[in-house]
Design an enzyme around this catalytic site. Structure first.
Site, mmCIF file in Angstrom:
data_model
loop_
_atom_site.group_PDB
_atom_site.id
_atom_site.type_symbol
_atom_site.label_atom_id
_atom_site.label_comp_id
_atom_site.label_asym_id
_atom_site.label_seq_id
_atom_site.Cartn_x
_atom_site.Cartn_y
_atom_site.Cartn_z
ATOM 1 N N SER A 343 33.246 -31.939 5.638
ATOM 2 C CA SER A 343 33.499 -31.785 4.213
ATOM 3 C C SER A 343 33.872 -33.124 3.573
ATOM 4 O O SER A 343 33.079 -34.057 3.629
ATOM 5 C CB SER A 343 34.591 -30.726 4.032
ATOM 6 O OG SER A 343 34.610 -30.270 2.716
ATOM 7 N N ASP A 370 28.762 -30.446 6.881
ATOM 8 C CA ASP A 370 28.931 -30.032 5.485
ATOM 9 C C ASP A 370 29.442 -31.173 4.599
ATOM 10 O O ASP A 370 30.547 -31.104 4.047
ATOM 11 C CB ASP A 370 29.904 -28.841 5.378
ATOM 12 C CG ASP A 370 29.253 -27.524 5.733
ATOM 13 O OD1 ASP A 370 28.052 -27.511 6.057
ATOM 14 O OD2 ASP A 370 29.958 -26.487 5.682
ATOM 15 N N HIS A 431 31.464 -22.436 5.455
ATOM 16 C CA HIS A 431 32.066 -23.780 5.448
ATOM 17 C C HIS A 431 33.153 -23.955 6.524
ATOM 18 O O HIS A 431 33.176 -24.968 7.206
ATOM 19 C CB HIS A 431 32.607 -24.069 4.048
ATOM 20 C CG HIS A 431 32.991 -25.497 3.823
ATOM 21 N ND1 HIS A 431 32.165 -26.559 4.150
ATOM 22 C CD2 HIS A 431 34.130 -26.046 3.326
ATOM 23 C CE1 HIS A 431 32.788 -27.696 3.841
ATOM 24 N NE2 HIS A 431 33.972 -27.410 3.347
#
Ligand SMILES: *[C@@H]1O[C@H](CO)[C@@H](O)[C@H](O)[C@H]1NC(C)=O
Ligand SMILES: *[C@@H]1O[C@H](CO)[C@@H](O)[C@H](O)[C@H]1NC(C)=O
Length: 518
Positions: A343, A370, A431
């Site tokens: 992320s 991600d 996620h």
């Protein structure tokens, strides 16, 4: 107490009772939390929290201060990491006491509970206590299944053990002792204990471990990914997971060498005072620069450890030992350091690849899980092999990305432009699938995120493809999804029937969007 002022008594009551109910709900579910599974590789895993002094400085000269305390927000003075590394000592069987267990939740739990409360903009102490209680109820029984401060796997052990974790005739090795070029090994075969003496191990190949620097996501912590990272370590890598002090985590404590400490809470734009005032984009730039500085200090820590400074290093982390660090002398392969992140951390990892490989930035490749949609534009100047793995959710929920087009297309073009990268999506995941959360509270996560792939299978897939990639960097050939042709060039942007998948090692389904040309 800004929270108090903003809220009418009525809203406060609704808030309060919602959190009380949530607390009891969470507590009643506590027995359904699952222990973390064993790591997937052939080696056992040592785990160690390390905090070291670094040259104190304001990163990028940023002088912004925190309104709450007047402290500098972007002052770097120590580096904190959790090390995961291959070892030989197995954790005790389930249910047996583990004398040196590392709790999964960092201590004190109240720091993390209060941190998450502040993240949710809750400043009212009794409600913050409820967050702590929830964290405690869900997380306090979980320990990281590695051994704190276990010795690093010795060269000879690394050479002797095969990928199945066994030596012919010995089964799984449970104990190993080395002296004067001789090694005594004890293993179990079926239910029998077997002892073996190995002579002349001095002549065995001297091997160094490749290294991985890992950077966590927004609101994450260094141990939120312990299964993914510990498993990579169990395949023969030394992994340092950074505990970032950039204000992106829930809360962390900086321990100064003079014995004082500084709490770093989650940071939002409104918490800062700077002139000229910072924008949301400035805050991201400042945080990513801070993260990059910590990534480079981690490389320096690897350098110091392999140079033999581990024996004299002062570990500033309270109650954390450091006796195993002397054993890292000459054991780290400084030409094989890979940067990885999830992320916000994936965005940071890609940014850290700018100018790699070079003496200052010795990375041989990067893994981005991600890469952030809201964490700032992505660095495109990448010359080293790069692996981007996305969750099904991240790929399917498309958003426009900083006026550059769809996020998927931006990531695909970025990887394709390197000509030596891969971009894949694991179907049925969300996620947080690469974090420990779905392993610890599987069905809460399934309910909240709507994943269809079993949590443990998903992690195995992420781990296997990541290890395959690391092995490709080590020029070891493999047979996993990375060797397969593109199956879904347009992903969510194309027609449904053109989204083909290839099967992973554990039964997961990967969409392959980009493959390396070399
Ligand atoms: C301890 O060290 C920190 C960081 O260098 C410094 O900011 C602080 O003033 C020092 N405190 C004392 C009491 O010396
Ligand atoms: C590495 O060692 C040098 C020299 O002892 C020291 O100045 C530096 O702070 C150390 N850095 C890290 C990250 O351990």
């Amino acid at each position: 107490m800004p929270f108090f002022r903003r809220l009418s008594p009525r809203r406060l009551m609704i808030f309060g009772s919602a959190f009380v109910l949530f607390g009891f709900f969470a507590f009643s579910l506590a027995p359904i939390t699952s222990p973390l599974p064993r790591y997937t590789g052939p080696h056992e895993v040592g785990v160690l929290d390390v905090e070291v002094e670094v040259e104190p400085r304001l990163v990028n000269g940023n002088e912004a201060v925190l309104k709450e305390t007047g402290e500098r927000a972007f002052e770097l003075s120590t580096l904190a990491v959790t090390l995961y590394y291959p070892s030989t000592i197995p954790p005790p069987a389930p249910g047996q006491p583990q004398p040196y267990a590392r709790p999964w939740l960092p201590q004190p739990i109240s720091l993390i509970g209060t941190g998450y409360a502040r993240l949710a903009r809750v400043y009212f102490p009794p409600l913050q206590a409820l967050f702590t209680f929830t964290m405690w109820a869900l997380g306090s029984s979980t320990v990281i299944p590695g051994i704190v401060d276990a010795p690093l796997l010795s060269q000879s052990q690394k050479t002797l053990l095969d990928e199945s974790g066994g030596i012919s005739g010995l089964g799984r090795v449970t104990e190993a002792e080395e002296s004067d070029g001789r090694m005594e090994l004890r293993g179990t075969k079926g239910d029998k204990t077997v002892d073996v003496n190995v002579q002349g191990i001095d002549n065995l190949l001297k091997e160094k471990f490749p290294c991985v620097v890992f950077t966590h996501g927004m609101a994450g912590m260094s141990q939120s990914y312990s299964h993914y990272l510990g498993s990579i370590a169990s395949h023969g890598y030394v992994v340092a997971a950074i505990e970032h002090r950039d204000g992106s985590g829930p809360g962390t404590i900086v321990h100064h060498p003079n014995g004082t400490e500084r709490r770093v809470w989650h940071l939002q734009l409104a918490d800062l005072s700077a002139s000229p005032a910072m924008t949301a984009a400035d805050l991201k730039v400042a945080q990513l620069a801070f993260r990059e500085a910590e990534i480079h200090e981690t490389v320096q820590l690897f350098q110091n450890l392999t140079a033999g400074h581990g024996a004299t290093l002062t570990n500033l982390k309270p109650d954390s030992p450091s006796s195993s660090l002397a054993g890292f002398k000459d054991r780290l392969d400084m030409d094989a350091i890979t940067v990885a992140g999830h992320s916000y951390g994936a965005t940071g990892a890609l940014q850290a690849l700018k100018c790699a490989p070079s003496a200052d930035v010795p990375f041989n490749g990067g893994i981005a899980l991600d890469p952030g949609k809201g964490s700032g534009p992505l660095n495109h100047a990448i010359e080293v092999p790069t692996l981007v793995l996305q969750s099904g959710e991240w790929t399917d929920k498309q958003t426009q990305f900083y006026d550059q087009g769809w996020h998927f297309a931006v990531v695909r073009d970025l990887v394709a432009a390197t000509r030596k990268g891969w971009f894949l999506t694991l179907r049925g995941t969300a996620h947080p699938s690469v974090t420990d959360a779905p392993l610890i509270v599987p069905w809460i996560m399934r309910l909240v995120t709507g994943t269809t792939l079993n949590a443990e299978v998903a992690l195995r897939e992420y781990i296997d493809v990541s290890v395959d990639f690391l092995q490709v960097l080590q020029r070891v050939r493999n047979a996993g999804p990375l060797t397969r042709p593109v199956s879904s060039p347009e992903g969510p942007l194309g027609e449904v029937q053109d989204r083909g998948t290839v099967e992973g090692s554990s039964g997961g389904e990967w969409e392959v969007h980009v493959v390396s040309e070399v």
